[in-house]
Every structure is written in C-alpha cells, then in structure tokens.
Design a protein around this motif. Structure first.
Motif, mmCIF file in Angstrom:
data_model
loop_
_atom_site.group_PDB
_atom_site.id
_atom_site.type_symbol
_atom_site.label_atom_id
_atom_site.label_comp_id
_atom_site.label_asym_id
_atom_site.label_seq_id
_atom_site.Cartn_x
_atom_site.Cartn_y
_atom_site.Cartn_z
ATOM 1 N N GLY A 27 45.574 -4.566 -23.822
ATOM 2 C CA GLY A 27 45.934 -4.386 -22.363
ATOM 3 C C GLY A 27 46.239 -3.059 -22.903
ATOM 4 N N ASN A 30 46.693 0.943 -20.671
ATOM 5 C CA ASN A 30 47.508 1.160 -19.978
ATOM 6 C C ASN A 30 48.933 0.147 -20.081
ATOM 7 O OD1 ASN A 30 45.434 1.220 -17.829
ATOM 8 N ND2 ASN A 30 44.322 -0.643 -16.972
ATOM 9 N N ALA A 31 48.920 -0.605 -20.788
ATOM 10 C CA ALA A 31 50.896 -0.775 -20.887
ATOM 11 C C ALA A 31 50.764 -0.363 -22.681
ATOM 12 C CB ALA A 31 50.432 -2.175 -20.623
#
Length: 153
Positions: A27, A30-31
């Motif tokens: 992830g 995106n994060a």
C-alpha cells in the motif's frame, strides 16, 4: 541462551509482523508505507528470530542445511546472502529509475494502471512498485548484514 517464553513469543509475533510489513509494502504508493517501512518491519521480524533462536537457525532449522563452522562472520553463508540481496536491490532500484528514460521520460518516471485481482477487486498497479521492491531489498539486505556482523562480535 533464550527462554521458552521468548521462543514462543517469536513464533506468534513474527508472522504477524511479516503480514503487516507486506501490507505496508503493497500500500506504500497510496498510503504511508512502502519499501523502506516494509523492509524495516521485516528486519524487525528477523531480529526477533535471531534473538530467540540464533543466527544459524534459518540455515539449520528452516533450510535444513549444514553450517560451516570455519571462517569468519563475513564469510557466513547467511551474511553473504544478505549482501547479495542488498546488491540486487540496488540494481532493481537503479533499473526502475532508468526504465523511464528508455521511453523518453525523466529519471524515476512513474506510470500506473488498474488491474482486477480476484479477492481484492480493482487494484492500482504502479511502476513505482518495482522501485519499492528495490528499496525493500536494499533495506532488508543491508540492515540484516549489518546486524548479523555486529551481533556476531
């Protein structure tokens, strides 16, 4: 010499840490997360294994290979594997940066697309994931080589 409590804790905690590390790694574009944080958490899991079982545990207990008692820590097969992982990661990170230049784009150019993953649904797949793989390998290989050498002193 470690206790049964430390070994039992390692058996429970290490898989959880590795799952969290994988989640942060995937992830990361995106994060918060990515190759560096995922790599640091993976190293934390390996350190817990080394504290509980020792440096030779992965060779003897997991891979079922004999450990050569001669030679120094720098010639230890596990440390050599960590050094190779570090070098491989540097190559992957550099190659991912240069790949955009082959198509007339700037260094570290990023492209993304969406793919359908059966369990997860739509998943954004970015070319930055290749760079993150390189960073992950550099962090895991570099930190584990350093910790193995320092821990053997």
């Amino acid at each position: 010499m470690t206790t049964t409590i430390v070994r039992t804790t390692a058996r429970v905690v290490v898989p959880i840490v590795l799952v969290v590390a994988t989640s942060l790694f995937l992830g990361g574009h995106n994060a918060p997360g990515g190759g560096f944080i995922g790599g640091v958490l993976t190293v934390g899991a390996f350190v817990l294994v080394y504290v509980a079982y020792g440096l030779d545990y992965l060779e003897v207990g997991v891979l079922d290979r004999e450990v050569d008692p001669g030679g120094g820590i720098l010639e230890h097969r596990t440390v050599a594997a960590y050094r190779r992982l570090f070098t491989l990661g540097l190559g992957i990170a550099l190659a991912s940066g240069l790949a955009g230049m082959l198509f007339g784009k700037p260094f570290l150019y990023q492209h993304h697309d969406y793919v359908h993953v059966p369990v997860l649904g739509e998943y954004e797949l970015a070319s930055a994931l290749v760079f993150d793989v390189g960073i992950y390998c550099v962090v895991v290989g570099g930190l584990l080589a350093i910790l193995s050498v320092v821990g053997a002193e």
